[in-house]
Design a protein around this motif. Structure first.
Motif, mmCIF file in Angstrom:
data_model
loop_
_atom_site.group_PDB
_atom_site.id
_atom_site.type_symbol
_atom_site.label_atom_id
_atom_site.label_comp_id
_atom_site.label_asym_id
_atom_site.label_seq_id
_atom_site.Cartn_x
_atom_site.Cartn_y
_atom_site.Cartn_z
ATOM 1 N N GLN A 1 1.005 -1.253 0.092
ATOM 2 C CA GLN A 1 -0.003 0.048 0.112
ATOM 3 C C GLN A 1 0.817 1.400 0.083
ATOM 4 O O GLN A 1 0.734 2.261 -0.835
ATOM 5 N N LEU A 2 1.891 1.167 0.772
ATOM 6 C CA LEU A 2 2.777 2.607 0.737
ATOM 7 C C LEU A 2 3.620 2.372 -0.387
ATOM 8 O O LEU A 2 3.616 3.715 -0.930
ATOM 9 N N ALA A 3 4.008 1.525 -1.027
ATOM 10 C CA ALA A 3 4.475 1.416 -2.521
ATOM 11 C C ALA A 3 3.632 2.151 -3.442
ATOM 12 O O ALA A 3 3.996 2.767 -4.292
ATOM 13 N N THR A 4 2.506 1.607 -3.366
ATOM 14 C CA THR A 4 1.420 2.242 -4.474
ATOM 15 C C THR A 4 1.191 3.895 -4.015
ATOM 16 O O THR A 4 1.161 4.347 -5.178
ATOM 17 N N LEU A 5 1.185 4.016 -3.064
ATOM 18 C CA LEU A 5 0.868 5.494 -2.726
ATOM 19 C C LEU A 5 2.174 6.293 -3.049
ATOM 20 O O LEU A 5 1.880 7.443 -3.936
ATOM 21 N N LYS B 1 2.940 9.066 -6.522
ATOM 22 C CA LYS B 1 3.469 10.494 -6.279
ATOM 23 C C LYS B 1 4.828 10.529 -7.136
ATOM 24 O O LYS B 1 5.521 11.583 -7.176
ATOM 25 N N GLY B 2 5.123 9.564 -8.218
ATOM 26 C CA GLY B 2 6.052 9.879 -9.192
ATOM 27 C C GLY B 2 7.324 8.972 -8.887
ATOM 28 O O GLY B 2 8.158 9.051 -9.799
ATOM 29 N N PHE B 3 7.449 8.081 -7.846
ATOM 30 C CA PHE B 3 8.532 7.214 -7.557
ATOM 31 C C PHE B 3 8.610 5.898 -8.417
ATOM 32 O O PHE B 3 7.476 5.356 -8.471
ATOM 33 N N SER B 4 9.594 5.322 -8.864
ATOM 34 C CA SER B 4 9.694 4.134 -9.355
ATOM 35 C C SER B 4 10.111 3.240 -8.155
ATOM 36 O O SER B 4 10.683 3.645 -7.235
ATOM 37 N N ILE B 5 9.333 1.975 -8.369
ATOM 38 C CA ILE B 5 9.236 1.061 -6.959
ATOM 39 C C ILE B 5 9.953 -0.135 -7.396
ATOM 40 O O ILE B 5 9.426 -0.777 -8.634
ATOM 41 N N THR B 6 10.789 -0.703 -6.650
ATOM 42 C CA THR B 6 11.428 -2.031 -6.800
ATOM 43 C C THR B 6 10.924 -2.565 -5.379
ATOM 44 O O THR B 6 11.328 -2.077 -4.104
ATOM 45 N N ILE B 7 10.419 -3.732 -5.396
ATOM 46 C CA ILE B 7 10.161 -4.510 -4.242
ATOM 47 C C ILE B 7 11.162 -5.824 -4.261
ATOM 48 O O ILE B 7 11.033 -6.589 -5.175
ATOM 49 N N ILE B 8 11.752 -5.862 -3.233
ATOM 50 C CA ILE B 8 12.828 -7.210 -2.972
ATOM 51 C C ILE B 8 11.866 -7.946 -2.023
ATOM 52 O O ILE B 8 11.196 -7.343 -0.968
ATOM 53 N N ALA C 1 5.959 -15.071 -1.240
ATOM 54 C CA ALA C 1 6.348 -14.081 -2.275
ATOM 55 C C ALA C 1 5.032 -13.451 -2.875
ATOM 56 O O ALA C 1 4.202 -14.312 -3.064
ATOM 57 N N PRO C 2 4.932 -12.308 -3.067
ATOM 58 C CA PRO C 2 3.929 -11.459 -3.748
ATOM 59 C C PRO C 2 3.844 -11.917 -5.295
ATOM 60 O O PRO C 2 4.926 -12.492 -5.701
ATOM 61 N N ASN C 3 2.641 -11.672 -5.780
ATOM 62 C CA ASN C 3 2.477 -12.067 -7.068
ATOM 63 C C ASN C 3 2.747 -10.817 -8.007
ATOM 64 O O ASN C 3 2.041 -9.722 -8.050
ATOM 65 N N PRO C 4 3.766 -10.839 -8.863
ATOM 66 C CA PRO C 4 4.330 -9.680 -9.551
ATOM 67 C C PRO C 4 3.226 -9.200 -10.500
ATOM 68 O O PRO C 4 3.034 -7.997 -10.832
ATOM 69 N N SER C 5 2.371 -10.070 -11.082
ATOM 70 C CA SER C 5 1.490 -9.774 -12.108
ATOM 71 C C SER C 5 0.339 -8.849 -11.549
ATOM 72 O O SER C 5 -0.372 -8.251 -12.444
ATOM 73 N N ASN C 6 0.135 -8.881 -10.149
ATOM 74 C CA ASN C 6 -0.766 -7.983 -9.571
ATOM 75 C C ASN C 6 -0.407 -6.648 -9.628
ATOM 76 O O ASN C 6 -1.218 -5.660 -9.257
ATOM 77 N N ASN D 1 3.128 -1.997 -12.506
ATOM 78 C CA ASN D 1 3.915 -0.762 -12.233
ATOM 79 C C ASN D 1 5.178 -0.805 -11.419
ATOM 80 O O ASN D 1 6.258 -0.166 -11.395
ATOM 81 N N PHE D 2 5.213 -2.127 -10.617
ATOM 82 C CA PHE D 2 6.558 -2.309 -9.929
ATOM 83 C C PHE D 2 7.389 -3.308 -10.561
ATOM 84 O O PHE D 2 7.179 -4.173 -11.192
ATOM 85 N N HIS D 3 8.757 -3.108 -9.918
ATOM 86 C CA HIS D 3 9.795 -4.264 -10.436
ATOM 87 C C HIS D 3 9.809 -5.000 -9.086
ATOM 88 O O HIS D 3 10.185 -4.421 -8.220
#
Length: 457
Positions: free
Chosen positions: A33-37, A41-48, A54-59, A62-64
């Protein structure tokens, strides 16, 4: 001014944030939720993230996403007590995380890394961030008020009076009002030395960070947040919750949600349904299931009951008692997992029988739904105490699972005058939560300050 700030961020090559959640459902969701927020605001997001949970990247197109080894098989991870697992992950993930961060820094194709944002429990990330000269901000996913529970536990342990089974379980802990002895977390399954090391490492790592995000809002936890600010001064504290309202729909359910319950809810009267769900980790025995079933049946109230696979000790599923289905066929619905935010927002839901995890507690408050509190682990007892005693927006089951007590508690919450008064109070907190998100509200202002800090790095 806010729009200009967003445009300034977007005009430059999108600054990148590397974010790393603790791999439990209640920790992954707030980080997503924080990443989406922040992405909005214009930031690129990488989730490690780890292999476990593990989360499902297809959901989240917009994130890497970057998956790192946690050094454990899925069976090993599932069979470990969560605090033990958290301690192990702090050891096994350091080298893989450092290697991953090194690759990201050398790549640089997705924008300059402004900072890393990690779950506060993943204390090892502090040393890695320092090595690479990166600012690190930590996210606390539980309530600010629960921070005193560990300190209270240690204090009572030093006094030789920690057991919740001692002679006065209802006695107040004078140093940490309004908590009682029995509201303190039970860490009996956890190695005391391991717990002490984990708590000390988390605190030291947090103090060395660049900022502290808390998923809460000022109007319900002002006192606890003030203690945070004093205890961590001069570290900036950003209370920007409730995150799920800032980023609606940005959750990552590790279990398949059954949306049939929404169709069923559509057919029910307003505020008539008791929603029952004990979260993603709690487990109960077969005897408790029988008592819950008859408590629901005998209350004569409609209910939506989540019976999660694995939530019954020793069984993936359990046969409900004979006669239960016949008695409740016209007013009950049972699913393995539900889209909780959608359920709580549904006009037919009039109560939430909950384990009082912080995410569930916030979601209930934000939809104005009174709670029946049945806490199990860690901070849940503290949250339940605040819900039932401080904010007075719910009732707490104090004596475990007994069908008669549950039947009466459900009726008190759903149809008695007491329940109507509770609904009025929680509606007030709902309005406070909405107000804090608006321009000029405390959480909105904290978010703006957080973005200013990130852009200053």
């Amino acid at each position: 001014m806010e729009a200009a700030k967003d445009m300034q961020i977007q005009e430059m090559k999108a600054p990148r944030l590397v974010m790393f959640p603790l791999p439990f459902q209640g920790h992954i969701n707030p980080m997503i939720q924080l990443a989406t927020l922040l992405h909005s605001k214009g930031f690129s997001i990488t989730i490690i993230h780890t292999h476990f949970n593990a989360p499902n990247p297809s959901n989240f197109p917009n994130f890497h996403f970057e998956c790192i080894s946690d050094g454990l098989s899925n069976d090993q991870a599932l069979n470990l007590e969560p605090l033990t697992l958290a301690s192990i992950l702090n050891e096994t993930c350091q080298v893989p995380f450092e290697d991953c961060l090194s690759r990201l820094l050398s790549d640089g194709t997705d924008g300059l890394i402004k900072c890393i944002i990690t779950d506060v429990v993943l204390h090892f990330t502090g040393a890695v961030a320092k090595k690479w000269g990166l600012p690190r901000i930590v996210l606390r996913t539980n309530s600010a008020s629960s921070s005193g529970a560990v300190a209270a536990y240690k204090l009572r342990q030093e006094k030789g009076n920690i057991s919740i089974k001692d002679q006065q379980p209802d006695a107040l802990v004078s140093e940490f009002l309004p908590l009682r002895i029995k509201d303190l977390p039970d860490y009996s399954l956890t190695d005391p030395e391991m717990l002490e090391r984990l708590v000390a490492n988390v605190k030291n790592s947090t103090k060395a960070s660049s900022g502290f995000i808390v998923n809460t809002f000022d109007s319900i936890e002002a006192s606890a947040l003030e203690k945070f600010r004093k205890g961590y001064h001069p570290l900036p504290i950003f209370a920007i919750g409730p995150l799920h309202k800032f980023s609606p729909g940005a959750s990552n359910s590790l279990l398949k949600q059954d949306h049939s319950c929404i169709t069923w809810l559509d057919k029910q009267a307003p505020h008539s349904v008791m929603y029952v769900s004990f979260g993603s980790l709690a487990s109960i025995n077969k005897t408790d299931v029988v008592e819950i079933a008859w408590g629901l049946a005998n209350s004569d109230q409609a209910f939506l009951w989540v019976v999660r696979p694995g939530s019954i000790r020793g069984d993936d599923w359990v046969e409900l008692p004979e006669g239960f289905e016949e008695k409740t066929r016209e007013r009950g619905w049972i699913v393995k997992w539900a889209p909780q935010q959608e359920v709580l927002a549904h006009p037919s839901v009039g109560g939430f029988w909950t384990h009082n995890g912080w995410n569930s507690t916030l979601e209930s408050i934000c939809e104005g739904v009174p709670m029946l509190c049945c806490p199990y682990l860690w901070d849940q007892k503290v949250n339940a105490r605040y819900v039932s005693y401080v904010w007075r927006v719910g009732l707490q089951l104090e004596n475990g699972f007994e069908r008669g007590e549950m039947e009466w508690a459900i009726r008190r919450l759903m149809v008695e005058t007491e329940g109507k008064e509770i609904r009025e109070r929680v509606s007030g907190l709902k309005e406070n939560a909405i107000s804090c998100l608006r321009r000029g509200g405390s959480s909105h202002e904290s978010l703006e300050s957080l973005i200013d800090l990130i852009m200053s790095f």
